[in-house]
Design a protein around this motif. Structure first.
Motif, PDB file in Angstrom:
ATOM      1  N   GLY A   5       0.813  -1.215   0.000  1.00 30.72           N
ATOM      2  CA  GLY A   5       0.000   0.000   0.000  1.00 30.72           C
ATOM      3  C   GLY A   5       0.843   1.261   0.000  1.00 30.72           C
ATOM      4  N   THR A   6       1.939   1.242   0.748  1.00 37.13           N
ATOM      5  CA  THR A   6       2.841   2.395   0.783  1.00 37.13           C
ATOM      6  C   THR A   6       3.465   2.632  -0.581  1.00 37.13           C
ATOM      7  OG1 THR A   6       3.312   2.011   3.118  1.00 37.13           O
ATOM      8  CG2 THR A   6       4.875   3.370   1.897  1.00 37.13           C
ATOM      9  N   LEU A   7       3.905   1.570  -1.246  1.00 37.28           N
ATOM     10  CA  LEU A   7       4.469   1.731  -2.588  1.00 37.28           C
ATOM     11  C   LEU A   7       3.439   2.292  -3.558  1.00 37.28           C
ATOM     12  CD1 LEU A   7       6.641  -1.489  -2.965  1.00 37.28           C
ATOM     13  CD2 LEU A   7       7.453   0.867  -2.880  1.00 37.28           C
ATOM     14  N   ALA A   8       2.201   1.854  -3.446  1.00 35.29           N
ATOM     15  CA  ALA A   8       1.149   2.377  -4.319  1.00 35.29           C
ATOM     16  C   ALA A   8       0.910   3.860  -4.063  1.00 35.29           C
ATOM     17  CB  ALA A   8      -0.142   1.588  -4.114  1.00 35.29           C
ATOM     18  N   LEU A   9       0.855   4.268  -2.808  1.00 35.42           N
ATOM     19  CA  LEU A   9       0.650   5.677  -2.488  1.00 35.42           C
ATOM     20  C   LEU A   9       1.831   6.548  -2.900  1.00 35.42           C
ATOM     21  CD1 LEU A   9      -1.071   5.390   0.998  1.00 35.42           C
ATOM     22  CD2 LEU A   9      -2.120   6.039  -1.181  1.00 35.42           C
ATOM     23  N   VAL A  10       3.034   6.063  -2.699  1.00 38.06           N
ATOM     24  CA  VAL A  10       4.222   6.800  -3.138  1.00 38.06           C
ATOM     25  C   VAL A  10       4.213   6.934  -4.658  1.00 38.06           C
ATOM     26  CG1 VAL A  10       6.748   6.695  -3.307  1.00 38.06           C
ATOM     27  CG2 VAL A  10       5.631   6.238  -1.136  1.00 38.06           C
ATOM     28  N   GLY A  11       3.837   5.866  -5.345  1.00 38.39           N
ATOM     29  CA  GLY A  11       3.765   5.911  -6.808  1.00 38.39           C
ATOM     30  C   GLY A  11       2.796   6.964  -7.312  1.00 38.39           C
ATOM     31  N   LEU A  12       1.737   7.211  -6.564  1.00 33.90           N
ATOM     32  CA  LEU A  12       0.764   8.231  -6.963  1.00 33.90           C
ATOM     33  C   LEU A  12       1.294   9.652  -6.792  1.00 33.90           C
ATOM     34  CD1 LEU A  12      -2.522   6.742  -5.501  1.00 33.90           C
ATOM     35  CD2 LEU A  12      -1.919   6.975  -7.906  1.00 33.90           C
ATOM     36  N   THR A  13       2.245   9.835  -5.885  1.00 28.47           N
ATOM     37  CA  THR A  13       2.770  11.180  -5.635  1.00 28.47           C
ATOM     38  C   THR A  13       3.903  11.554  -6.577  1.00 28.47           C
ATOM     39  OG1 THR A  13       4.358  10.418  -3.982  1.00 28.47           O
ATOM     40  CG2 THR A  13       2.153  11.000  -3.202  1.00 28.47           C
ATOM     41  N   GLY A  24       5.319  -0.850 -10.260  1.00 28.45           N
ATOM     42  CA  GLY A  24       5.762  -2.117 -10.848  1.00 28.45           C
ATOM     43  C   GLY A  24       6.571  -2.939  -9.847  1.00 28.45           C
ATOM     44  N   ALA A  25       7.420  -2.260  -9.067  1.00 29.08           N
ATOM     45  CA  ALA A  25       8.191  -2.956  -8.032  1.00 29.08           C
ATOM     46  C   ALA A  25       7.251  -3.538  -6.977  1.00 29.08           C
ATOM     47  CB  ALA A  25       9.196  -2.006  -7.393  1.00 29.08           C
ATOM     48  N   GLY A  26       6.202  -2.800  -6.658  1.00 33.09           N
ATOM     49  CA  GLY A  26       5.216  -3.309  -5.704  1.00 33.09           C
ATOM     50  C   GLY A  26       4.537  -4.566  -6.210  1.00 33.09           C
ATOM     51  N   TRP A  27       4.170  -4.566  -7.486  1.00 31.22           N
ATOM     52  CA  TRP A  27       3.548  -5.762  -8.074  1.00 31.22           C
ATOM     53  C   TRP A  27       4.523  -6.943  -8.038  1.00 31.22           C
ATOM     54  CZ3 TRP A  27      -1.291  -6.928  -9.771  1.00 31.22           C
ATOM     55  CH2 TRP A  27      -2.204  -5.870  -9.886  1.00 31.22           C
TER      56      TRP A  27
END
Length: 67
Positions: A5-13, A24-27
């Motif tokens: 979830g943190t990687l997804a939120l960081v990716g959005l910023t 992609g790294a999160g996936w």
């Protein structure tokens, strides 16, 4: 879940070009997590861990390597 979830939120910023690498790294990490469950044979059904692991790895690679 917290790391994913943190990687997804960081990716959005971030900018879309950099954000897709983070997401992609999160996936990819989630796919590795699924294969860890598959190896242990615990938490989820084996068929679900196999399917989800392959799906997550393919999506992660697609985000990282496809334009």
């Amino acid at each position: 879940m917290i790391v994913y979830g943190t990687l997804a939120l960081v990716g959005l910023t971030l900018t879309p070009e950099i954000g897709r690498y983070v997401v992609g790294a999160g996936w990819l990490l989630h796919g590795a997590w699924d294969f860890a469950h598959l190896h242990r044979g615990k938490v989820v059904a084996r068929s679900y861990a196999e399917w989800c692991g392959v799906f997550d790895i393919l999506i992660g690679l697609g985000l990282i390597f496809l334009p």
